[in-house]
Design a protein around this motif. Sequence first.
Motif, PDB file in Angstrom:
ATOM      1  N   ASP A  62     -28.786  26.540   7.047  1.00 11.91           N
ATOM      2  CA  ASP A  62     -28.597  25.722   8.300  1.00 11.91           C
ATOM      3  C   ASP A  62     -29.669  25.056   8.072  1.00 11.91           C
ATOM      4  O   ASP A  62     -30.648  24.634   6.664  1.00 11.91           O
ATOM      5  CB  ASP A  62     -28.555  27.190   9.420  1.00 11.91           C
ATOM      6  N   TYR A  63     -30.118  24.170   9.130  1.00 17.62           N
ATOM      7  CA  TYR A  63     -30.682  23.100   8.938  1.00 17.62           C
ATOM      8  C   TYR A  63     -32.424  23.373   9.893  1.00 17.62           C
ATOM      9  O   TYR A  63     -32.826  22.156  10.393  1.00 17.62           O
ATOM     10  CB  TYR A  63     -30.715  22.171  10.244  1.00 17.62           C
ATOM     11  N   HIS A  64     -32.157  25.260  10.262  1.00 15.20           N
ATOM     12  CA  HIS A  64     -33.391  25.668  11.269  1.00 15.20           C
ATOM     13  C   HIS A  64     -34.587  24.884  10.662  1.00 15.20           C
ATOM     14  O   HIS A  64     -35.546  24.338  10.895  1.00 15.20           O
ATOM     15  CB  HIS A  64     -33.673  27.008  11.659  1.00 15.20           C
ATOM     16  N   HIS A  65     -34.871  25.214   9.002  1.00 19.14           N
ATOM     17  CA  HIS A  65     -36.079  25.414   8.144  1.00 19.14           C
ATOM     18  C   HIS A  65     -36.229  24.179   8.079  1.00 19.14           C
ATOM     19  O   HIS A  65     -37.370  23.363   7.758  1.00 19.14           O
ATOM     20  CB  HIS A  65     -36.128  25.704   6.923  1.00 19.14           C
ATOM     21  N   SER A  66     -35.528  23.108   8.128  1.00 24.91           N
ATOM     22  CA  SER A  66     -35.584  21.475   7.680  1.00 24.91           C
ATOM     23  C   SER A  66     -36.613  21.292   9.183  1.00 24.91           C
ATOM     24  O   SER A  66     -37.244  20.240   8.990  1.00 24.91           O
ATOM     25  CB  SER A  66     -33.820  20.910   7.395  1.00 24.91           C
ATOM     26  N   VAL A  67     -35.488  21.403   9.837  1.00 23.42           N
ATOM     27  CA  VAL A  67     -36.619  20.637  11.454  1.00 23.42           C
ATOM     28  C   VAL A  67     -37.268  21.284  11.967  1.00 23.42           C
ATOM     29  O   VAL A  67     -38.345  20.394  12.382  1.00 23.42           O
ATOM     30  CB  VAL A  67     -35.002  21.092  12.556  1.00 23.42           C
ATOM     31  N   GLU A  68     -37.813  22.768  11.772  1.00 20.79           N
ATOM     32  CA  GLU A  68     -38.769  23.338  12.325  1.00 20.79           C
ATOM     33  C   GLU A  68     -40.035  22.427  11.376  1.00 20.79           C
ATOM     34  O   GLU A  68     -40.828  21.983  12.139  1.00 20.79           O
ATOM     35  CB  GLU A  68     -38.681  24.613  11.822  1.00 20.79           C
ATOM     36  N   ASP A  69     -39.393  22.437  10.164  1.00 18.13           N
ATOM     37  CA  ASP A  69     -40.845  22.369   8.591  1.00 18.13           C
ATOM     38  C   ASP A  69     -40.953  20.496   9.200  1.00 18.13           C
ATOM     39  O   ASP A  69     -41.940  19.893   8.580  1.00 18.13           O
ATOM     40  CB  ASP A  69     -40.562  22.459   7.518  1.00 18.13           C
ATOM     41  N   LEU A  70     -40.055  19.598   9.707  1.00 11.99           N
ATOM     42  CA  LEU A  70     -40.266  18.317   9.608  1.00 11.99           C
ATOM     43  C   LEU A  70     -40.936  18.184  10.994  1.00 11.99           C
ATOM     44  O   LEU A  70     -42.310  17.171  11.246  1.00 11.99           O
ATOM     45  CB  LEU A  70     -38.615  17.251  10.032  1.00 11.99           C
ATOM     46  N   GLY A  71     -40.766  19.030  12.513  1.00 16.75           N
ATOM     47  CA  GLY A  71     -41.725  18.746  13.223  1.00 16.75           C
ATOM     48  C   GLY A  71     -43.281  19.025  12.871  1.00 16.75           C
ATOM     49  O   GLY A  71     -44.132  18.351  12.891  1.00 16.75           O
ATOM     50  N   ILE A  72     -43.646  20.459  11.945  1.00 15.47           N
ATOM     51  CA  ILE A  72     -44.601  20.811  11.520  1.00 15.47           C
ATOM     52  C   ILE A  72     -45.182  19.162  10.291  1.00 15.47           C
ATOM     53  O   ILE A  72     -46.469  18.971  10.844  1.00 15.47           O
ATOM     54  CB  ILE A  72     -44.505  21.853  10.585  1.00 15.47           C
ATOM     55  N   VAL A 126     -24.497  19.789  18.683  1.00 15.38           N
ATOM     56  CA  VAL A 126     -23.703  18.360  18.630  1.00 15.38           C
ATOM     57  C   VAL A 126     -23.661  18.739  16.965  1.00 15.38           C
ATOM     58  O   VAL A 126     -24.769  18.164  16.319  1.00 15.38           O
ATOM     59  CB  VAL A 126     -24.930  17.526  18.763  1.00 15.38           C
ATOM     60  N   GLY A 127     -22.221  17.609  16.732  1.00 13.07           N
ATOM     61  CA  GLY A 127     -21.832  17.706  15.625  1.00 13.07           C
ATOM     62  C   GLY A 127     -21.490  19.301  14.965  1.00 13.07           C
ATOM     63  O   GLY A 127     -21.487  20.478  15.771  1.00 13.07           O
ATOM     64  N   ASP A 128     -22.634  18.855  13.868  1.00  7.27           N
ATOM     65  CA  ASP A 128     -22.618  20.109  12.773  1.00  7.27           C
ATOM     66  C   ASP A 128     -24.138  20.825  13.423  1.00  7.27           C
ATOM     67  O   ASP A 128     -25.437  21.564  12.470  1.00  7.27           O
ATOM     68  CB  ASP A 128     -22.416  20.514  11.845  1.00  7.27           C
ATOM     69  N   PHE A 129     -25.156  20.809  14.069  1.00 11.54           N
ATOM     70  CA  PHE A 129     -25.923  20.464  15.126  1.00 11.54           C
ATOM     71  C   PHE A 129     -26.631  21.041  15.545  1.00 11.54           C
ATOM     72  O   PHE A 129     -26.218  21.260  16.918  1.00 11.54           O
ATOM     73  CB  PHE A 129     -27.635  19.185  15.199  1.00 11.54           C
ATOM     74  N   ASP A 130     -27.165  22.864  15.187  1.00  8.76           N
ATOM     75  CA  ASP A 130     -27.766  23.745  16.780  1.00  8.76           C
ATOM     76  C   ASP A 130     -28.656  22.646  17.580  1.00  8.76           C
ATOM     77  O   ASP A 130     -29.806  22.658  17.285  1.00  8.76           O
ATOM     78  CB  ASP A 130     -28.409  24.728  16.202  1.00  8.76           C
ATOM     79  N   THR A 131     -28.483  22.911  19.110  1.00 10.12           N
ATOM     80  CA  THR A 131     -29.563  22.073  19.896  1.00 10.12           C
ATOM     81  C   THR A 131     -30.572  22.952  19.909  1.00 10.12           C
ATOM     82  O   THR A 131     -31.235  22.221  20.594  1.00 10.12           O
ATOM     83  CB  THR A 131     -29.028  21.350  20.700  1.00 10.12           C
ATOM     84  N   GLU A 132     -30.421  24.031  19.610  1.00  5.15           N
ATOM     85  CA  GLU A 132     -31.151  25.039  20.114  1.00  5.15           C
ATOM     86  C   GLU A 132     -32.664  24.644  19.460  1.00  5.15           C
ATOM     87  O   GLU A 132     -34.026  24.844  19.835  1.00  5.15           O
ATOM     88  CB  GLU A 132     -31.424  26.207  20.133  1.00  5.15           C
ATOM     89  N   LEU A 133     -32.369  23.813  18.131  1.00  2.97           N
ATOM     90  CA  LEU A 133     -33.434  22.830  17.344  1.00  2.97           C
ATOM     91  C   LEU A 133     -34.414  22.076  17.599  1.00  2.97           C
ATOM     92  O   LEU A 133     -35.374  21.789  17.310  1.00  2.97           O
ATOM     93  CB  LEU A 133     -33.620  23.144  15.861  1.00  2.97           C
TER      94      LEU A 133
END
Length: 195
Positions: A62-72, A126-133
């Motif tokens: 999923d996108y979780h690791h990418s999104v969190e690490d982008l914030g970091i 939104v599309g394939d993006f989990d908005t909780e991220l």
Amino acid sequence: MRMSEIKRKTTETDISLKLDLDGSGKSEIDTGCGFMDHMLTLFARHGRFDLAVTCKGDVKVDYHHSVEDLGIVLGSAFAESLGDMRGIERYADIVLPMDETLMLCAVDISGRDYLGFDVSIPAAKVGDFDTELVKEFFLGFVRKAAVTLHFKELAGENTHHIIEAMFKAFGRTMAKAVKINEEYEGEIPSTKGVL
């Protein structure tokens, strides 16, 4: 020059990011997630930051690791670019309208990490993006940037508009907060003498 280049590689992501706080809003974004590409492009444009990002993540999960690490990584780049923070405005806020949405964003570049997130996101995707991220991205950012960041949704119904208004407001608020104020003559904006 207030610039930073951060590379972060884990077993889940491989990210390279370049940030220029005194840019013109140019961006080259390839995160492997189209929605995040769009949001980071908005952030750079509205903040007038030059931003280049590539991310290879385990998006098959999923996108979780990418999104969190982008914030970091973005938070780390801000911290590095600001150095000891001499002469910056430090505080900034905006109330940003976008159609039916009204978003408040406020920041204190304080050396203390806190995320106030009073936002209701109606749809789970939104599309394939989990908005909780979205919240995970901003948590990663504040922890590494060591800033206090607040979002408050004053009005909103459309999930895409709510998130888009957040990223636009985030860019504009950060741009104001990191702006050099000539009146401060290189002072650190704190009675403690350090942020």
